[in-house]
Structure formats: structure tokens, C-alpha cells
Scaffold this active site. Structure first.
Site, PDB file in Angstrom:
ATOM      1  CD1 TRP A 135      13.628 -16.535  50.152  1.00 52.49           C
ATOM      2  CD2 TRP A 135      15.004 -16.826  51.888  1.00 52.49           C
ATOM      3  NE1 TRP A 135      12.925 -17.157  51.156  1.00 52.49           N
ATOM      4  CE2 TRP A 135      13.744 -17.345  52.227  1.00 52.49           C
ATOM      5  CE3 TRP A 135      16.032 -16.899  52.825  1.00 52.49           C
ATOM      6  CZ2 TRP A 135      13.481 -17.926  53.461  1.00 52.49           C
ATOM      7  CZ3 TRP A 135      15.775 -17.479  54.053  1.00 52.49           C
ATOM      8  CH2 TRP A 135      14.511 -17.985  54.364  1.00 52.49           C
ATOM      9  CG  ASP A 217      20.519 -19.988  52.219  1.00 49.54           C
ATOM     10  OD1 ASP A 217      20.269 -21.160  52.579  1.00 49.54           O
ATOM     11  OD2 ASP A 217      19.627 -19.125  52.066  1.00 49.54           O
ATOM     12  CE  LYS A 253      12.642 -24.351  49.946  1.00 52.67           C
ATOM     13  NZ  LYS A 253      11.792 -23.249  49.701  1.00 52.67           N
TER      14      LYS A 253
END
Ligand SMILES: Cc1ncc(COP(=O)(O)O)c(C=O)c1O
Length: 407
Positions: A135, A217, A253
Site C-alpha cells: 500500500w 497492518d 472497510k
């Protein structure tokens, strides 16, 4: 005197436009990483709607500042779903957490703390390893926190369209002791390829032996497989192996709370005293960063996680999203296979989470965009939520054309 001086000195410096601003990268268009329904629309989870109404009707709630570290019931419940109800670290009272502005905020507070206090009090030269690819914001967050030696570790094997375990382990073997490694807890972004439990065990063994610090993460828990426990397996395994670690959680999310900015940084330390000392330093960092966090998202998550009934409803909602992505994966793969599209397409269903590395090369991507008006990243990455039962046939036929016409 009237009016401003004729040649006033500009107060705002003239700077050049930031690279990345306004182009098609994740940093410029974060909504590229959002869930969409089969109608192509954003989805407010039914459990979230319900809890929002409960909050709106609760006259006991007010808009006072939250504590600097956040809403206590949110922090405790958020860490509990990351680490599991029976986590040895929770039982031994050696975890703590910081409510943050999304997963990004958790990464940033964690990075800032590590630069100040990780191994001695100046860590600007401590190597930080980020997967290749990753990312995009990982790099920027750690650079902005002051780290000067950001490195990549092998992750994606393009030929195999899978994990380069050998390269990854080799990089860990060679990394200086006490280096920091950013690990994607599940649904690796952007490749959608995760290590298997057995591969995670190998990774943990090397990291332990080489004194490498795991910074997880976790942006997609539940979203990847549909199971919260399965998606948290790696983090929990590392904790069970005795690692001290950080875990940045995002609820953007899995709760669909993208614009509420709700995340959590879990700290697993060696004992309660050490964790309290870490939190006191994090409190100082938060104070000058956002002073104290917003409440709405944290209340929604805390209320949901604390009630067995709402928790069950949430898990069901998360599964709805995960299942839609899984269905789009299998439908796309079976269409490509029945069209006889050259190449192998098993990676489409083997990859996990919202993203897929299709394997299309930049020229094929260009063809898809220019000729078919299907928009995807130059890397060939797609958000599976862009697919719907209505456009699957068109997308599959277009990929088939791109692959057969353009080499
Ligand atoms: C791997 C990864 N980490 C962190 C984040 C950031 O999440 P948030 O929007 O909660 O800051 C994202 C969002 O796309 C992500 O994909």
C-alpha cells in the site's frame, strides 16, 4: 493608511505541485479501495444504521472531548477482536491501545513512537522494511515520521503470480537486527496474496531469531475470508510466540466507516508496566497530532462489539461483503477459463480481499481503458468490487480480447 501595501510579501510559500496529487494513485483517490454493492453503490452496513439510530436516540450521550487515548470501551473491544478472546497477552494484562484516525492514524502514531523510542531515542537510521509492492502510503507515513532508511522486502513473484517466500525470508535473514517490518495481517494490498499459516510460521521463526520488530497492518479483518478469526491468525500466532508488536487496525472497510476515521493501535508489550510507559509516550504524541479523537465511529464500533447480538449481526454483514467479493472472483475466473483465455487464472480465486493483481501488462491495461472503457491501475490491479453480475461478461470478454490481441 488604507489598503494593503502595494508589493505585499506572499505569506504562503510558492511550492510545486506534490507528485501523486490528482493522479490515479491510492493516495489521491482513496475511494478506489472502497466496497461497492452489486449495483455499484456504497453500502451502509445494516448494523451500522441500527447503532447510529441507537446513538442518536441516547440522550445520555454528549459531545464532550474524549480522553486523549480514546474511548476506553472502543479500545478494549477493538484490541480484543484483533488478538482474540483467549489471548495470552490480554490475560497477562500486557496490552494497551490508542484510538486513532483510521488505520492510517494508527500507523502514523506507531511510526512516530518507534522513531522516538524504539531502540534508543533516535531511530531515524533504523531500517524500516516494506513489502514490494505495498500500500503506497506505508512508505510516506514512515518517511514523514522521520525514518531515513526505508527498504523493501521481496514479496510478489510476478512470474508465479504468488508469494516470493524465499526472497522474503532471505531479506529477513540479511536485515540488520532490530529492523522494523511492516506486515499485512491479511488481504495483502495490493497483491491479494497472503502467506499460508505454515509460511507465517517460517517468517515468525526468522524474525524472532533476527530480533526483527513486527508492525502489523490489519485493514481488512473479516473482509478477506469472511471470518474474523481466520483473518487475525497471523497476528495471534505472533503474540502466542511471545513477540512484542504493534497492530494497526482500520474499521474503514469492515464497518464501512470510511469517513468516520476510526482505527486502533494495539501495543503488545512484555509486561503491564512497560505497556503503560509506552502509552504515556503515545499520549504525548496524540496530544500534538489530533489532541483527542472523534467519537462517532468509535461509539458505533464499541456498541456493536460489546453486544453479542449486534456483534453477530456485524459478522453477518461482513460476510455479505466478503462473499460478494469471493463470488466475483470465482465468476470471473470461470468465465475466463471457459473463454479459453490464454494463461492461468487460478490466481484470481487464490488471491484474497478486495484487490486482485490480474497479471495484465501495461499495454493490455491501456487497451482495456482506451478500447473497452474499463478502468484499472497500470499495474493490472483491480478492485473486485468494480465487478457486478451485470458487467462480468463484458469484463471477461474484454480481458480475453486484451490478452489475445496484445502481447
Ligand atoms: C493496507 C492498508 N492499510 C491501511 C489503510 C488505511 O485505512 P484507513 O482508511 O482506515 O486509514 C488501507 C486503506 O486502503 C490499506 O489498504
Amino acid at each position: 493608511p488604507t489598503g494593503p501595501p502595494a508589493a505585499a510579501t506572499p505569506r504562503v510559500p510558492r511550492v510545486s505541485k506534490a507528485t501523486g496529487a490528482g493522479d490515479t494513485r491510492d493516495t489521491a483517490l482513496p475511494f478506489l479501495a472502497a466496497y461497492r454493492t452489486d449495483e455499484g453503490q456504497p453500502w451502509v452496513l445494516p448494523v451500522v444504521r441500527k447503532v447510529e439510530q441507537m446513538i442518536a436516540n441516547d440522550a445520555s450521550l454528549n459531545h464532550e472531548y474524549l480522553p486523549i487515548l480514546g474511548l476506553p470501551e472502543f479500545r478494549a473491544n477493538a484490541s480484543r477482536i484483533a488478538l482474540g478472546d483467549d489471548s495470552p497477552a490480554i490475560k497477562e494484562n500486557r496490552i494497551g491501545s490508542v484510538q486513532s484516525l483510521g488505520g492510517t492514524g494508527a500507523l502514523r502514531i506507531g511510526a512516530e513512537f518507534l522513531r522516538r523510542w524504539y531502540n534508543g531515542n533516535n531511530n531515524t537510521a533504523t531500517p524500516v522494511y516494506i513489502s514490494s509492492p505495498s500500500w503506497e502510503n506505508h512508505n510516506s507515513v514512515f518517511v514523514d515520521a522521520g525514518f531515513k532508511d526505508i527498504r523493501t522486502y521481496h514479496y510478489w513473484d510476478a512470474a508465479k503470480r504468488g508469494l516470493d517466500l524465499h526472497g522474503l525470508l532471505d531479506d529477513m535473514e540479511k536485515a540488520p537486527e532490530f529492523s522494523i517490518f511492516i506486515l499485512h495481517a491479511c488481504a495483502h494490498n495490493p497483491t491479494g496474496t497472503d502467506p499460508t499459516p505454515d509460511e507465517w510460521k517460517q517468517i515468525a521463526a526468522v524474525m524472532k531469531r533476527r530480533f526483527l520488530f513486527p508492525f502489523f497492518d490489519s485493514a481488512y479483518q473479516g473482509f478477506a475470508s469472511g471470518s474474523l478469526d481466520k483473518d487475525a491468525w497471523a497476528v495471534r500466532y505472533f503474540v502466542s510466540e511471545g513477540f512484542e508488536l504493534f497492530c494497526a487496525q482500520s474499521f474503514s472497510k469492515n464497518f464501512g466507516l470510511y469517513n468516520e476515521r476510526v482505527g486502533n493501535l494495539t501495543v503488545v508489550g512484555k509486561d503491564a508496566d512497560n505497556v503503560q510507559r509506552v502509552l504515556s509516550q503515545m499520549e504525548k504524541i496524540v496530544r500534538t497530532t489530533w489532541s483527542n479523537p472523534p467519537s462517532q465511529g468509535a461509539r458505533i464500533v464499541a456498541t456493536t462489539l460489546a453486544s453479542p447480538q449486534l456483534f453477530a449481526e456485524w459478522k453477518d454483514n461482513v460476510k455479505t461483503m466478503a462473499d460478494r467479493v469471493l463470488l466475483m472472483r470465482s465468476e470471473l475466473r470461470s468465465r475466463l477459463e471457459s473463454l479459453g483465455t490464454p494463461g492461468t487464472w487460478n490466481h484470481i480465486t487464490e488471491q484474497i480481499g478486495m484487490f486482485s493483481f490480474t497479471g495484465l501488462n501495461p499495454k493490455q491495461v491501456e487497451y482495456m481503458i482506451k478500447e473497452k472503457h474499463i478502468y484499472l491501475m497500470a499495474s493490472g490491479r483491480i478492485n473486485m468490487c468494480g465487478l457486478t453480475t451485470k458487467n462480468l461478461d463484458y469484463v471477461a470478454k474484454s480481458i480475453h480480447e486484451a490478452v489475445t490481441k496484445i502481447q
